[in-house]
Design a protein around this motif. Structure first.
Motif, PDB file in Angstrom:
ATOM      1  N   ASP A 106       2.904 -16.082  49.717  1.00 42.15           N
ATOM      2  CA  ASP A 106       3.120 -17.129  50.722  1.00 42.15           C
ATOM      3  C   ASP A 106       2.478 -18.471  50.237  1.00 42.15           C
ATOM      4  O   ASP A 106       2.683 -19.586  50.121  1.00 42.15           O
ATOM      5  CB  ASP A 106       2.549 -16.625  52.089  1.00 42.15           C
ATOM      6  N   ALA A 109       4.143 -19.866  47.240  1.00 41.13           N
ATOM      7  CA  ALA A 109       5.327 -20.934  47.727  1.00 41.13           C
ATOM      8  C   ALA A 109       4.767 -22.231  48.343  1.00 41.13           C
ATOM      9  O   ALA A 109       5.501 -23.326  48.058  1.00 41.13           O
ATOM     10  CB  ALA A 109       6.218 -20.194  49.055  1.00 41.13           C
ATOM     11  N   LYS A 110       3.666 -22.049  48.894  1.00 41.67           N
ATOM     12  CA  LYS A 110       3.120 -23.472  49.595  1.00 41.67           C
ATOM     13  C   LYS A 110       2.741 -24.412  48.339  1.00 41.67           C
ATOM     14  O   LYS A 110       2.888 -25.479  48.506  1.00 41.67           O
ATOM     15  CB  LYS A 110       1.988 -23.279  50.388  1.00 41.67           C
ATOM     16  N   VAL A 111       2.002 -23.652  47.303  1.00 43.33           N
ATOM     17  CA  VAL A 111       1.702 -24.630  46.382  1.00 43.33           C
ATOM     18  C   VAL A 111       2.608 -25.164  45.215  1.00 43.33           C
ATOM     19  O   VAL A 111       2.326 -25.952  44.513  1.00 43.33           O
ATOM     20  CB  VAL A 111       0.199 -23.960  45.914  1.00 43.33           C
ATOM     21  N   LEU A 112       3.548 -24.231  44.946  1.00 45.17           N
ATOM     22  CA  LEU A 112       4.467 -24.464  43.823  1.00 45.17           C
ATOM     23  C   LEU A 112       5.754 -24.944  44.232  1.00 45.17           C
ATOM     24  O   LEU A 112       6.903 -25.233  43.309  1.00 45.17           O
ATOM     25  CB  LEU A 112       4.329 -23.146  42.851  1.00 45.17           C
ATOM     26  N   ILE A 113       6.401 -24.666  45.474  1.00 40.13           N
ATOM     27  CA  ILE A 113       7.753 -25.042  45.999  1.00 40.13           C
ATOM     28  C   ILE A 113       7.884 -26.104  46.577  1.00 40.13           C
ATOM     29  O   ILE A 113       7.290 -26.293  47.666  1.00 40.13           O
ATOM     30  CB  ILE A 113       8.524 -23.491  46.379  1.00 40.13           C
ATOM     31  N   ASP A 114       8.840 -26.968  46.139  1.00 43.47           N
ATOM     32  CA  ASP A 114       9.213 -28.315  46.999  1.00 43.47           C
ATOM     33  C   ASP A 114      10.564 -28.114  47.542  1.00 43.47           C
ATOM     34  O   ASP A 114      11.255 -27.090  46.772  1.00 43.47           O
ATOM     35  CB  ASP A 114       9.444 -29.513  46.199  1.00 43.47           C
ATOM     36  N   THR A 115      10.963 -28.587  48.499  1.00 40.28           N
ATOM     37  CA  THR A 115      12.637 -28.336  48.768  1.00 40.28           C
ATOM     38  C   THR A 115      13.392 -28.547  47.681  1.00 40.28           C
ATOM     39  O   THR A 115      13.212 -29.714  46.929  1.00 40.28           O
ATOM     40  CB  THR A 115      12.983 -29.610  50.023  1.00 40.28           C
ATOM     41  N   ALA A 132       9.127 -14.903  51.739  1.00 39.44           N
ATOM     42  CA  ALA A 132       7.882 -15.685  51.527  1.00 39.44           C
ATOM     43  C   ALA A 132       8.293 -17.094  50.892  1.00 39.44           C
ATOM     44  O   ALA A 132       7.581 -17.942  51.405  1.00 39.44           O
ATOM     45  CB  ALA A 132       6.884 -14.813  50.689  1.00 39.44           C
ATOM     46  N   PRO A 135      10.584 -20.313  53.332  1.00 41.80           N
ATOM     47  CA  PRO A 135      10.304 -21.436  54.311  1.00 41.80           C
ATOM     48  C   PRO A 135       9.968 -22.445  53.261  1.00 41.80           C
ATOM     49  O   PRO A 135       9.995 -23.661  54.005  1.00 41.80           O
ATOM     50  CB  PRO A 135       8.897 -20.851  54.677  1.00 41.80           C
ATOM     51  N   MET A 136       9.547 -22.306  52.221  1.00 42.39           N
ATOM     52  CA  MET A 136       9.320 -23.860  51.266  1.00 42.39           C
ATOM     53  C   MET A 136      10.796 -24.531  50.684  1.00 42.39           C
ATOM     54  O   MET A 136      10.832 -25.246  50.173  1.00 42.39           O
ATOM     55  CB  MET A 136       8.187 -23.493  50.395  1.00 42.39           C
ATOM     56  N   ARG A 163      10.741 -24.233  38.531  1.00 45.30           N
ATOM     57  CA  ARG A 163       9.430 -24.218  38.790  1.00 45.30           C
ATOM     58  C   ARG A 163       8.461 -22.865  38.234  1.00 45.30           C
ATOM     59  O   ARG A 163       7.373 -23.058  37.730  1.00 45.30           O
ATOM     60  CB  ARG A 163       9.277 -24.298  40.331  1.00 45.30           C
TER      61      ARG A 163
END
Lengths: 397, 397
Positions: A106, A109-115, A132, A135-136, A163
Motif C-alpha cells: 500500500d 502504491a501511494k509513493v510510486l504510482i500515479d494515475t 494494493a 486504488p492508485m 514505474r
C-alpha cells in the motif's frame, strides 16, 4: 432528517473490488470441505508458548512503553534484527516496520504510482499486490514469464517508462515457482540498464525444502530495489507485522506515507516479536515449518501422480513455499470446475484472477499447507474424480 | 551495476510532508524537559495487568486462531461490543475494525477524496486528519469556528459541492473545545439539508470530567455520518485499534480499501481487547482516567491563573480530553517563542500547523495529561517566564 445525504465516491473507489479469492473462499466455506484454496499457514507452526512467554516478559519489563504510541519507523531492536539477518549490507535506518507486508505494498502504491503509471508484473502475479496497487490507478503490464520466472527479453521491451517491476522470486504466489540464479542475474542487469526499479516481495523465502533459494534481487543492486518481508509465514500472520527496506532516497516519503496510514505498527506486537526472536529462536523454529510443508508438498505430489494418471492434468514441483500450480487439460476451465469440486468436497483457487491480461483459464492454485496429509490424499482423489467427470472427451474411470 | 535506477515519485508524494508536530517534538526531546507538546495518554492509565491476564487467556484458549489470518471486517465479538455501546442503533455489520483510528482516516480519504475534492474542516483541526487526507490531494476548506464549534452559517455557505465535513465535536484536538448541544442540532440539520456527509471523529469522547458530552452528530442522522472511534485513549494506543461505523451503502468500499491496506487489523490484539472489555471493565477503568485527567487539567488551569497573571495570555477550560488551547498576547508568535521555552525547559505545540489557511500564529496547544501536577506547576511557571521575557511591551516581573 428529511433530506438525503450525498455520499460521492472517489473515482478510485470504483476500481476497487472485493478480493476474488475471498469471494471464492466464501463458496468453499462448507462444513467438512477439504480446502486447497486458502493461503493460510498451518496453525500447527505457530509458536504459541513462545508468544505466551514473550507477552509475560514484555508486559512485566516494558509494559507501559509497549502499550504507548511509538516511532513510525518501528521498534529499534526489531529494525536492527531485520537489517542484520538480510544477506546484503542494510542500515537499520533503511528498515520500516509495516502492518504486514500488505501495508508495504500500500505504501509503495501511494509513493510510486500515479494515475496511468505503467507497473510491470509477473504473469501470473500475487493478487494482493494488484489489490494494493489498484486504488492508485496504475496500468498493469504483465511481463511474459515461464517456469524460471520473468522473461528478460520481454522485460527489456516493457521497461521504458514503467514505474517499477513488482516481482516475487521465491516460491511465488500463485505458481510456487522460483526464479533461477541465471534468470536473477540477467533480470537485475537488464533492470539496472533500463533504470527500472524493482519492488521485490519475499514472504516465502525462508520456507525452502532442500536448499535455500538464490540471493534476493535487491542484494544484487540495493539502490535499485525496494524489498518487502514478512513475519507472517515464519512466526504468525495474526500479529500483522512485516517490513520494507528502501533506498535512503526513498525512505522519507515511505515513512511519511506510513505515518499518515496508521501512525505506526503496534508497538506491543513489535516488542513481542523482538522478544521471541532472541537467542536464535528462528534457527530452531523455521526448520520445523520447512519439514512440515515439505512433507505436505510431497504428499500432494504423490497424490497427484496417483490420482491424476491419464487425465492430462499438469503440475509443477515447487522447491518451497505453500503453493503448487496445476493446469487442466485443453478445453477445461478451472473457474467452471470449482463448483463441481466443491460439491465433491474439495476446493482450490482458479488461476484466472492472478493474470492482469489474457488469463490462463485452465490454471489453478493448490495450497498444500492447510490440509493434513490424509486430507490431501482424499482431496486430490476427489479433485481427480471431478476432473474425470468433466473431461471434454470422457476418459474411462 | 553501472546504471542508475530512476525512482519516479508519484505526484501525491510531493504533497506529503513530515508531521510538523513530530519535527517539533524532536526539538523538545531534551533530557529533563517538561513537555506539554505530545498527545500521549498517561501511561499510568494503561491496564497492564488486565492485558497480561488477557494475553494468557487468549493464547491458552484460542492461541492458534488468534495468531492466524482473520476477516478484514474485524473480530465478531469486538464488532458486536462496538455496536452495543454506541448510543444509537448500530448493526455490527456496519462496524469495521481499523488499525488505530488513523487508519480510518486513511480509508475515508481513499474512498471519498478525488484530486481537488473540497473537504471541509474545522478551524483549527486535527493535524493527523490533514496528513491522512493529503495524499489523495483534496482542497481543504476551513469552516469558521468559535468556542462552541463550527459556525453553521459558514458551513451552509461552504457546503455546496463539498465531499464531506470532517469534525471532532468532543474535546477537540487541538483546542480542547466541545460542540454545544444547540450547535450540534443546527449543524446536523444544516448538513442534512445540504446533503453534506459528516465524518465524525471521536477519540476523546469518553474522557469527560463532570458530565458526558452531548450525543454524537452521527447519532442524530446515522445515514449522513461516518463515525470513527478508538481504543487508544481508553485502553492503550500501542495496540493500534480503532473502528469506524459506516452507512451500509458505503461499507463495502471501505472494506475493500481495508483489505488492500493491511488485510485486517491484528487478530491477536482484537481478541486481547475483547477479553479485556468483558465484565464491564471499562465501567471501572475509564472513571480512573477521567479523574486523573480532570485533576491534571485543574492543576494546569490553576497554574495558568497564578503564573500568567497580567501577561495578557488567554486560555480555555476544557470539559474533558487531553488538551487546552492558549493564545499569546498581540504581537507574539507561538512558533517563534517555542525555542525560548525549550531553553527554559518547557515545550508546547504552536497552533499554526492546525490551520488550513490564515493560521492564528498566537495560538498554542497544551497537553495536560503527560506531565505530573508538580511538573505542570514548574512547566507553566517556566512558560510564563518565557512569555514575560518576550512580551512586545515588557511587563514588570
Amino acid at each position: 432528517m428529511t433530506a438525503t445525504t450525498h455520499w460521492t465516491l472517489a473515482r478510485r473507489a470504483e476500481r476497487m473490488n472485493p478480493s476474488v479469492i475471498r469471494e471464492i473462499l466464501k463458496v468453499t466455506e462448507k462444513p467438512g470441505i477439504i480446502s486447497f484454496a486458502g493461503g493460510l499457514p498451518s496453525p500447527q507452526t505457530f509458536p504459541v508458548s513462545a508468544f505466551a512467554e514473550a507477552c509475560a516478559e514484555v508486559l512485566e519489563n516494558d509494559g507501559r512503553a509497549a502499550l504507548q504510541y511509538a516511532a513510525s519507523e518501528g521498534h529499534a531492536q526489531l529494525r536492527e534484527w531485520v537489517a542484520r539477518q538480510l544477506p546484503w549490507k542494510v542500515d537499520p535506518a533503511q528498515v520500516l516496520i509495516t502492518t504486514g507486508s500488505q501495508q508495504g505494498l500500500d505504501l509503495v502504491a501511494k509513493v510510486l504510482i500515479d494515475t496511468g503509471s505503467r507497473v510491470l508484473v509477473e504473469t501470473p502475479t500475487y493478487l494482493g499486490a494488484l489489490q494494493a496497487f489498484t486504488p492508485m490507478e496504475p496500468r498493469f503490464v504483465g511481463v511474459a514469464s515461464d517456469a524460471e520466472g520473468i522473461d528478460v527479453d520481454d522485460l527489456r521491451r516493457q521497461a521504458p517508462g514503467a514505474r517499477f517491476l513488482y516481482a516475487l522470486p521465491n516460491f511465488q504466489n500463485p505458481t510456487g515457482r522460483t526464479m533461477s540464479e541465471a534468470r536473477r542475474a540477467a533480470l537485475v542487469q537488464a533492470a539496472a540498464e533500463a533504470g527500472l526499479p524493482i519492488v521485490e516481495d519475499n514472504p516465502y523465502g525462508d520456507l525452502w525444502f532442500d536448499a535455500p533459494p538464490p540471493a534476493p534481487l535487491t542484494a544484487r543492486n540495493p539502490d535499485g530495489g525496494l524489498y518487502l518481508g514478512s513475519f507472517s509465514k515464519i512466526l504468525a500472520p495474526g500479529l500483522r507485522l512485516g517490513f520494507l527496506v528502501a533506498p535512503a532516497a526513498l525512505y522519507p516519503k515511505l515513512l511519511q506515507a506510513k505515518q499518515a496510514a496508521d501512525l505506526h505498527s503496534p508497538s506491543f506486537n513489535q516488542r513481542l516479536v523482538s522478544a521471541v526472536l532472541k537467542d536464535g529462536f528462528l534457527e530452531r523454529h523455521v526448520p520445523t515449518i520447512r519439514a512440515l510443508y515439505a512433507s505436505q508438498c510431497r504428499a500432494m505430489l504423490a497424490a497427484l501422480e496417483r490420482e491424476m494418471a491419464g487425465l492430462g492434468v499438469q503440475w509443477n514441483a515447487p522447491d518451497g513455499g505453500m503453493f503448487l500450480w496445476a493446469r487442466l487439460p485443453e478445453g477445461m476451465d478451472a473457474t467452471a470446475l470449482l463448483p463441481h469440486a466443491v460439491e465433491r468436497g474439495v476446493a482450490f483457487v482458479p488461476g484466472a484472477p492472478f493474470f492482469t491480461d489474457a488469463p490462463d483459464t485452465r490454471s489453478l492454485r493448490l495450497s498444500f499447507v492447510t490440509a493434513t496429509v490424509e486430507q490431501i490424499d482424499r482431496g486430490i482423489a476427489a479433485l481427480a474424480q471431478t476432473v474425470r467427470e468433466h473431461l471434454p472427451t470422457p476418459v474411462p474411470a
